[in-house]
Design a protein around this motif. Structure first.
Motif, short mmCIF file in Angstrom:
data_model
loop_
_atom_site.label_atom_id
_atom_site.label_comp_id
_atom_site.label_asym_id
_atom_site.label_seq_id
_atom_site.Cartn_x
_atom_site.Cartn_y
_atom_site.Cartn_z
N ALA A 95 -5.81 1.13 -7.66
CA ALA A 95 -6.37 2.42 -7.26
C ALA A 95 -5.82 2.84 -5.88
N LEU A 96 -5.72 1.89 -4.97
CA LEU A 96 -5.21 2.22 -3.62
C LEU A 96 -3.75 2.66 -3.67
N LEU A 97 -2.93 1.89 -4.41
CA LEU A 97 -1.49 2.21 -4.45
C LEU A 97 -1.27 3.54 -5.17
N ASP A 98 -2.07 3.80 -6.22
CA ASP A 98 -1.95 5.09 -6.93
C ASP A 98 -2.37 6.24 -6.01
N ASP A 99 -3.53 6.07 -5.35
CA ASP A 99 -4.06 7.18 -4.55
C ASP A 99 -3.24 7.43 -3.28
N ALA A 100 -2.61 6.37 -2.76
CA ALA A 100 -1.74 6.57 -1.58
C ALA A 100 -0.34 7.03 -2.02
N GLU A 101 -0.16 7.14 -3.35
CA GLU A 101 1.10 7.63 -3.96
C GLU A 101 2.31 6.79 -3.55
N VAL A 102 2.12 5.47 -3.63
CA VAL A 102 3.21 4.53 -3.31
C VAL A 102 4.26 4.59 -4.42
N LYS A 103 5.54 4.71 -4.03
CA LYS A 103 6.60 4.76 -5.04
C LYS A 103 7.83 3.98 -4.58
N PRO A 104 8.76 3.71 -5.52
CA PRO A 104 9.94 2.92 -5.15
C PRO A 104 10.65 3.51 -3.93
N GLY A 105 11.08 2.63 -3.04
CA GLY A 105 11.81 3.06 -1.84
C GLY A 105 10.93 3.36 -0.65
#
Ligand SMILES: C[S@@+](CC[C@H](N)C(=O)[O-])C[C@H]1O[C@@H](n2cnc3c(N)ncnc32)[C@H](O)[C@@H]1O
Length: 285
Positions: A36-46
């Motif tokens: 949920a945290l990684l999705d909501d912080a919009e973490v993406k490759p790079g």
């Protein structure tokens, strides 16, 4: 360092070997929160990602997979033993895109606008000043990028905690905490952490309730041992009881734990608030 800060940190320092020992289990139990945290912080490759109050290294170590070899994840925590454990875990996993540093949320050793995303799982409730910590996290975040926090919702809705705490409290009067003292349930009320983000200057503050289950593939007895090792506060309290009473606590807790034992091991319904904000894309005047 203030007395409050000293007390909070010495509590965490005493427990670092157990956080390292149970790191993989902790990662597994709270994987839905990390997602949920990684999705909501919009973490993406790079991306360059900062994990504040990383403890034994999570969500940082999980984020390392998301950002891939072209990205980088930095985890910070003020407790040296936590950071040493996280570094060992990263080395054992062969990760080349992580870095762990000793630092507090309110004094981050990074230039302004360094990160594409920031996360903090079960950390902000222990900051001496959450507003100062969030303000500092906003300083090192790039404009238009997001930060996301996970905090426990009410104790009543989290048997992972209350199944033990309530029984121990029958034997040892819980210490009354001053209002807003650092504590796992400091931000249990909806809206409270969101208002901290507003005060710190975050744009687009938002909050959502995450319902999930904390799954630990352990027997009831092994789960009891793990919980005792993991929480220094609980261990200390139980150690103060006469032998007969500490046996009684264990028997009662094991009885309650049995209610949460399934064919896959322990499984507790759980509720966490995910609170997010953004650094304004418009320059502040
Ligand atoms: C409950 S643990 C969470 C660890 C990890 N994020 C996790 O979810 O497994 C709380 C962490 O907050 C850290 N902490 C306490 N005060 C802090 C501060 N002022 N700044 C950053 N981290 C802090 C503690 O050292 C501890 O590692």
């Amino acid at each position: 360092m203030s007395q409050l800060e000293n007390e909070t940190l010495s509590r965490w320092s005493g427990n670092t070997p157990y956080w390292e020992k149970h790191r993989e289990l902790i990662q597994h139990m709270f994987a839905p929160v990390t997602k949920a945290l990684l999705d909501d912080a919009e973490v993406k490759p790079g991306d360059a990602v900062l994990d504040v109050a990383t403890g034994a290294g999570d969500p940082a170590l999980s984020a390392a997979d998301e950002v891939g070899p072209s990205g980088k994840v930095i985890g910070i925590d003020p407790v040296p033993g936590m950071i040493e454990g996280a570094r060992r875990a990263a080395a054992n996993l062969g990760l080349k895109n992580t870095q762990f540093e000793i630092a507090s949320a309110d004094a981050l050793p990074f230039p302004a606008e360094s990160f594409d995303a920031e996360v903090s799982r079960f950390g902000v409730m222990f900051f001496p000043s959450p507003v100062d910590g969030v303000r500092e996290m906003l300083r090192v975040l790039k404009p238009g990028k997001k930060l996301a926090f996970a905090v426990w919702h009410f104790l009543d809705n989290n048997p992972f905690h209350h199944s033990l705490a309530r029984i121990v409290d029958r034997y040892i009067e819980p210490t009354a905490l001053p209002p807003d003292a650092p504590d796992a349930f400091r931000f249990d009320s909806p809206g409270k952490l969101k208002s901290v983000l507003v005060e710190a200057g975050a744009a687009e503050p938002a909050e959502s309730l995450l319902r999930f289950s904390i799954d630990a593939p352990l027997s009831v007895e092994d789960f009891w041992t793990m919980r005792m090792e993991w929480s220094e506060k609980l261990r200390e309290k139980i150690a103060k009881l006469p032998a007969e009473q500490s046996r009684a606590v264990k028997e009662q807790v094991i009885r309650v734990f049995n209610e949460y034992h399934t064919a896959r091991g322990m499984s507790f319904p759980a509720e966490v608030l995910i609170v997010t904000g953004m650094k304004s894309p418009i320059a502040q005047v």
